[in-house]
Design an enzyme around this catalytic site. Structure first.
Site, mmCIF file in Angstrom:
data_model
loop_
_atom_site.group_PDB
_atom_site.id
_atom_site.type_symbol
_atom_site.label_atom_id
_atom_site.label_comp_id
_atom_site.label_asym_id
_atom_site.label_seq_id
_atom_site.Cartn_x
_atom_site.Cartn_y
_atom_site.Cartn_z
ATOM 1 C CE1 TYR A 130 12.493 32.047 3.557
ATOM 2 C CE2 TYR A 130 12.865 29.676 3.361
ATOM 3 C CZ TYR A 130 12.475 30.887 2.809
ATOM 4 O OH TYR A 130 12.065 30.933 1.495
ATOM 5 C CE LYS B 201 -0.502 -0.015 5.045
ATOM 6 N NZ LYS B 201 -1.433 0.075 6.191
#
Length: 395
Positions: free
Chosen positions: A272, A39
């Site tokens: 940042y 999956k």
């Protein structure tokens, strides 16, 4: 590798995957079936390529989460049995039957819906009954006061027209966790599961062909729970605390390159927020790998990237498309040098621990713009880029 792919890429070692399958199959023995969990695009490894290999190696079953994942495999020549663990809308029952896909049934209402739709299309839908023994998620409730009604509901579901109840399963909640309490809980779940099976089979007068409950933790620690089939997830891909103990190998290596190098004086804020400032003349390398590729921002300024000269500290906040590493003491690492985010030389287990998560989440997070490069016998045998092109809306 084509230059268009040499930005950040995931190398999928098919030999490691084959080794893991064979090692686990030898562990469980020839009388126990093997279900490969594929999956979520095989946890980021590529469900089609992984399924092809498992099919060629003789695995017995595959598991996916949705009908879309199952049909993708069928359309790519995967013919072995496939079990959908999650929900499928009733209007898709005809497609389940058309593509010979097995569906998990988790409650009375689902059983009735699937039966009605199967009868409408004059087909037989193969199902596996899901029992909730303590995961508290999906499945027929059977613990404590719910035992008798749960058994009755399962018997009713198995007897509905249009349904072929091939199997029954449950899912352990803490089989991979240490401690006596978790051991006792797992043993309670297993006893409840077998008690339910015995009661249902006695009432129905017939046996389930496949009983399964052993996930990764149970395959590693609880031999008595293997029953007819096991479902190792994390183990198959060579991750987690049990992988090393069992001699398994990591299948994915996430790679990138140094795209730019700049020299900054002491006192320079990097990225940042300025959470990192250089304390000396610093050689900073920029990698084209950021949180849009799957690099969790919570790892900013906390982890290391493996270079040919050793581990380099990641510096400053991780950006959307790139991040920075400290190469001051690594003059041999230059523009174009390859680095390993995680893989054989930089454990994904350590990175996951720093992020406060599990390796699953890191492999699943590798985004569609990161190409998968499949390697066998040291050679690239296939390349897969999930981004849509002008000729196709899918892959």
């Amino acid at each position: 590798m084509d230059s268009t792919l040499k930005r950040t890429w995931a190398e999928i070692d098919l030999d490691a995957l084959a080794h893991n399958y064979k090692t686990l199959k030898e562990r469980i023995g020839k009388d126990v079936k093997f279900l490969g969990v594929v999956k979520a695009d095989a946890y980021g490894h590529g469900s089609v390529r992984v399924s092809r290999l498992l099919q060629s190696l003789g695995a017995d079953y595959l598991a996916v989460s949705s009908i879309d994942e199952a049909v993708e495999l069928r359309l790519n020549n995967i013919t072995m049995p496939i079990l959908i663990l999650g929900h499928t809308p009733r209007e898709q029952v005809a497609n389940l039957i058309k593509y010979n896909i097995t569906q998990a049934v988790t409650c009375k209402a689902k059983a009735i819906e699937y039966s009605e739709e199967a009868v409408k299309c004059h087909g037989i839908l193969k199902i596996h009954i899901k029992v909730d023994t303590g995961m508290s998620r999906l499945g027929y409730l059977c613990d404590g006061d719910y035992f008798n009604t749960g058994v009755e509901g399962i018997c009713e579901g198995c007897s509905l027209p249009g349904l072929d109840a091939e199997g029954i399963f449950t899912h352990f909640a803490v089989s991979d966790e240490p401690g006596d309490e978790c051991k006792a809980y797992t043993e309670h779940q297993f006893k409840l599961f077998t008690d339910v099976i015995n009661a249902v089979e006695e009432k129905l007068g017939q046996k389930f062909l496949i009983r399964h409950c052993a996930n990764t933790g149970a395959v590693a620690k609880y031999k008595d729970t293997w029953l007819d089939m096991v479902r190792p997830g994390l183990l198959l891909y060579g991750y987690g605390e049990f992988a090393g103990e069992l001699g398994l190998k990591p299948v994915m290596s996430l790679m990138s390159t140094v795209s730019t190098i700049k020299i900054y004086p002491a006192g320079t804020a990097i990225s940042y927020g300025g959470i990192f400032k250089t304390d000396r003349k610093t050689r900073i390398g920029v990698l084209p790998y950021g949180y849009a590729d799957g690099f969790f921002r919570c790892l900013s300024n906390r982890c290391e990237i493996m270079t040919k000269a050793g581990p380099a500290k990641q510096r400053g906040k991780i950006c959307m498309d790139m991040c920075m590493i400290d190469l001051t003491d690594m003059p041999s690492v230059d523009v174009g040098s390859e680095v390993e985010i995680f893989g054989k030389n930089n454990s994904i287990n350590d990175l996951a621990a720093l992020a406060g998560t599990i390796p699953y989440e890191l492999t699943c997070a590798v985004s569609k713009r990161v190409p998968r490069i499949y390697i066998r016998d040291g050679e690239v045998v296939e390349k897969e880029l999930l981004l849509r092109n002008g000729e196709s809306a899918g892959r």
